[in-house]
Design a protein around this motif. Structure first.
Motif, PDB file in Angstrom:
ATOM      1  N   THR A 100      52.807  33.056  31.929  1.00 40.47           N
ATOM      2  CA  THR A 100      51.799  33.524  32.703  1.00 40.47           C
ATOM      3  C   THR A 100      50.501  33.368  31.655  1.00 40.47           C
ATOM      4  OG1 THR A 100      52.855  35.197  34.013  1.00 40.47           O
ATOM      5  CG2 THR A 100      50.469  35.330  33.956  1.00 40.47           C
ATOM      6  N   HIS A 101      49.578  32.432  32.245  1.00 34.43           N
ATOM      7  CA  HIS A 101      48.304  32.377  31.363  1.00 34.43           C
ATOM      8  C   HIS A 101      47.347  33.386  32.115  1.00 34.43           C
ATOM      9  CE1 HIS A 101      49.248  27.953  30.241  1.00 34.43           C
ATOM     10  NE2 HIS A 101      50.195  28.443  31.005  1.00 34.43           N
ATOM     11  N   TRP A 102      46.830  34.227  31.063  1.00 39.77           N
ATOM     12  CA  TRP A 102      45.839  35.197  31.468  1.00 39.77           C
ATOM     13  C   TRP A 102      44.457  34.753  31.022  1.00 39.77           C
ATOM     14  CZ3 TRP A 102      47.454  38.876  34.491  1.00 39.77           C
ATOM     15  CH2 TRP A 102      49.040  39.432  34.471  1.00 39.77           C
ATOM     16  N   PHE A 103      43.595  35.511  31.905  1.00 41.22           N
ATOM     17  CA  PHE A 103      42.110  35.110  31.622  1.00 41.22           C
ATOM     18  C   PHE A 103      41.342  36.507  31.916  1.00 41.22           C
ATOM     19  CE2 PHE A 103      43.944  31.177  33.199  1.00 41.22           C
ATOM     20  CZ  PHE A 103      43.319  30.124  32.517  1.00 41.22           C
ATOM     21  N   GLU A 104      40.618  36.726  31.033  1.00 41.51           N
ATOM     22  CA  GLU A 104      39.608  38.061  31.344  1.00 41.51           C
ATOM     23  C   GLU A 104      38.447  37.400  32.260  1.00 41.51           C
ATOM     24  OE1 GLU A 104      37.763  40.496  28.047  1.00 41.51           O
ATOM     25  OE2 GLU A 104      36.063  39.233  28.477  1.00 41.51           O
ATOM     26  N   MET A 105      38.328  38.191  33.201  1.00 42.57           N
ATOM     27  CA  MET A 105      37.167  38.087  34.223  1.00 42.57           C
ATOM     28  C   MET A 105      36.228  39.162  34.690  1.00 42.57           C
ATOM     29  SD  MET A 105      39.825  36.349  37.183  1.00 42.57           S
ATOM     30  CE  MET A 105      41.159  35.248  36.576  1.00 42.57           C
ATOM     31  N   HIS A 106      35.264  38.844  35.154  1.00 44.68           N
ATOM     32  CA  HIS A 106      34.243  39.960  35.557  1.00 44.68           C
ATOM     33  C   HIS A 106      33.837  39.733  36.966  1.00 44.68           C
ATOM     34  CE1 HIS A 106      33.080  41.910  31.893  1.00 44.68           C
ATOM     35  NE2 HIS A 106      33.640  40.903  31.388  1.00 44.68           N
ATOM     36  N   SER A 107      33.747  40.578  37.734  1.00 50.17           N
ATOM     37  CA  SER A 107      33.393  40.331  39.228  1.00 50.17           C
ATOM     38  C   SER A 107      32.270  41.413  39.489  1.00 50.17           C
ATOM     39  CB  SER A 107      34.631  40.905  40.125  1.00 50.17           C
ATOM     40  OG  SER A 107      34.333  40.904  41.350  1.00 50.17           O
ATOM     41  N   ASP A 108      31.339  40.826  40.363  1.00 48.32           N
ATOM     42  CA  ASP A 108      30.117  41.755  41.045  1.00 48.32           C
ATOM     43  C   ASP A 108      30.420  42.206  42.335  1.00 48.32           C
ATOM     44  OD1 ASP A 108      28.684  40.789  38.557  1.00 48.32           O
ATOM     45  OD2 ASP A 108      27.833  39.014  39.682  1.00 48.32           O
ATOM     46  N   TYR A 109      31.829  42.144  42.702  1.00 46.94           N
ATOM     47  CA  TYR A 109      32.114  42.618  43.890  1.00 46.94           C
ATOM     48  C   TYR A 109      32.085  44.283  44.014  1.00 46.94           C
ATOM     49  CZ  TYR A 109      35.590  43.380  47.857  1.00 46.94           C
ATOM     50  OH  TYR A 109      36.167  43.914  49.084  1.00 46.94           O
ATOM     51  N   VAL A 110      31.519  44.513  45.179  1.00 49.25           N
ATOM     52  CA  VAL A 110      31.295  46.082  45.353  1.00 49.25           C
ATOM     53  C   VAL A 110      32.078  46.717  46.545  1.00 49.25           C
ATOM     54  CG1 VAL A 110      28.844  45.896  44.365  1.00 49.25           C
ATOM     55  CG2 VAL A 110      29.205  45.296  46.968  1.00 49.25           C
ATOM     56  N   GLY A 111      32.827  45.963  47.173  1.00 46.60           N
ATOM     57  CA  GLY A 111      33.540  46.667  48.308  1.00 46.60           C
ATOM     58  C   GLY A 111      34.738  47.395  47.648  1.00 46.60           C
ATOM     59  N   ILE A 112      35.801  47.644  48.552  1.00 49.38           N
ATOM     60  CA  ILE A 112      37.019  48.332  48.240  1.00 49.38           C
ATOM     61  C   ILE A 112      38.044  47.347  48.116  1.00 49.38           C
ATOM     62  CG2 ILE A 112      38.578  49.996  48.829  1.00 49.38           C
ATOM     63  CD1 ILE A 112      36.247  51.658  50.215  1.00 49.38           C
ATOM     64  N   PRO A 113      38.746  47.147  47.090  1.00 52.38           N
ATOM     65  CA  PRO A 113      39.833  45.889  46.946  1.00 52.38           C
ATOM     66  C   PRO A 113      40.734  46.452  48.247  1.00 52.38           C
ATOM     67  CG  PRO A 113      39.596  47.152  44.912  1.00 52.38           C
ATOM     68  CD  PRO A 113      38.805  47.809  45.869  1.00 52.38           C
ATOM     69  N   LYS A 114      41.370  45.258  48.593  1.00 47.29           N
ATOM     70  CA  LYS A 114      42.360  45.179  49.710  1.00 47.29           C
ATOM     71  C   LYS A 114      43.802  44.745  49.272  1.00 47.29           C
ATOM     72  CE  LYS A 114      38.549  44.047  52.866  1.00 47.29           C
ATOM     73  NZ  LYS A 114      37.861  43.857  51.533  1.00 47.29           N
ATOM     74  N   PRO A 115      44.633  45.325  49.344  1.00 46.91           N
ATOM     75  CA  PRO A 115      45.876  44.859  48.819  1.00 46.91           C
ATOM     76  C   PRO A 115      46.551  43.856  49.679  1.00 46.91           C
ATOM     77  CG  PRO A 115      46.176  47.168  49.533  1.00 46.91           C
ATOM     78  CD  PRO A 115      44.783  46.783  49.442  1.00 46.91           C
TER      79      PRO A 115
END
Length: 200
Positions: A146-161
């Motif tokens: 697995t290749h992992w990346f640090e990410m940033h998100s400006d998403y403001v909603g509720i995550p949906k599984p």
């Protein structure tokens, strides 16, 4: 040296022989790797080392003995510094998944995070380490890289599984909640956070 997890137990790929150790040591050239993996899955071996003299070639040699599949995943932060986690199969995990034909691995990671959590507006800030673990599918053992990346998100909603992938929850966790979640997570996920602490 590489650390591969087999049923959450460490299998070290090394070019050094150390005498003072509670690890069982096997020679990569002569070992039946599938038998070793089976014993680790059955808890007959708790931790082991595979020895091969050439450190640069050791992973290549293992890949010749066991099929490999490639995956990409994200360690995602939001504006509040919270981390995106998923809960699946009774454990806390980070979103990740297998590469599709024609994709670059960073594209895989971005796509999988969005598919598994509904979180978008993602940007990759840097590449993290790769993790290695062995899993069983259709009666065959495979090595997942697995290749992992640090990410940033400006998403403001509720995550949906992504429920059809068996994901029960997708949530943002505060730093103190992350520590708690890691107590019920996988060893390769803990490695990523160990790396993070060293860098901050």
């Amino acid at each position: 040296m590489y650390k591969v997890f087999v049923n959450d137990k460490p299998l070290f790929l090394t070019n050094e022989i150390t005498k003072e150790t509670d690890f069982q040591l096997f020679l990569l050239e002569s070992i039946d790797i599938e038998q070793l993996i089976i014993k680790m899955f059955q808890n007959k071996i708790r931790k082991a080392s595979l020895y091969y003299p050439d450190e640069k070639a050791i992973l290549k040699k293992v890949k010749e003995k066991i099929p490999v599949c490639k995956a990409g995943g994200g360690l995602v932060y939001n504006k509040k510094g919270e981390v995106l986690f998923i809960f699946r199969n009774g454990k806390w995990d980070l979103p990740k998944g297998g590469i599709e034909k024609g994709e670059e691995i960073n594209e895989t990671a971005l796509r999988e995070v969005e598919e598994e959590t509904g979180v978008n507006k993602l940007s990759i800030t840097r590449k993290l380490q790769k993790t290695y673990h062995v899993f069983k599918r259709n009666g065959k053992y495979k090595l997942k890289v697995t290749h992992w990346f640090e990410m940033h998100s400006d998403y403001v909603g509720i995550p949906k599984p992504q429920e059809n992938e068996g994901i029960e929850k997708a949530v943002w966790l505060k730093p103190d909640e992350v520590k708690e979640a890691l107590k019920n997570s996988f060893e390769n996920i803990k490695l990523l956070f160990e790396e993070e602490k060293l860098l901050k």
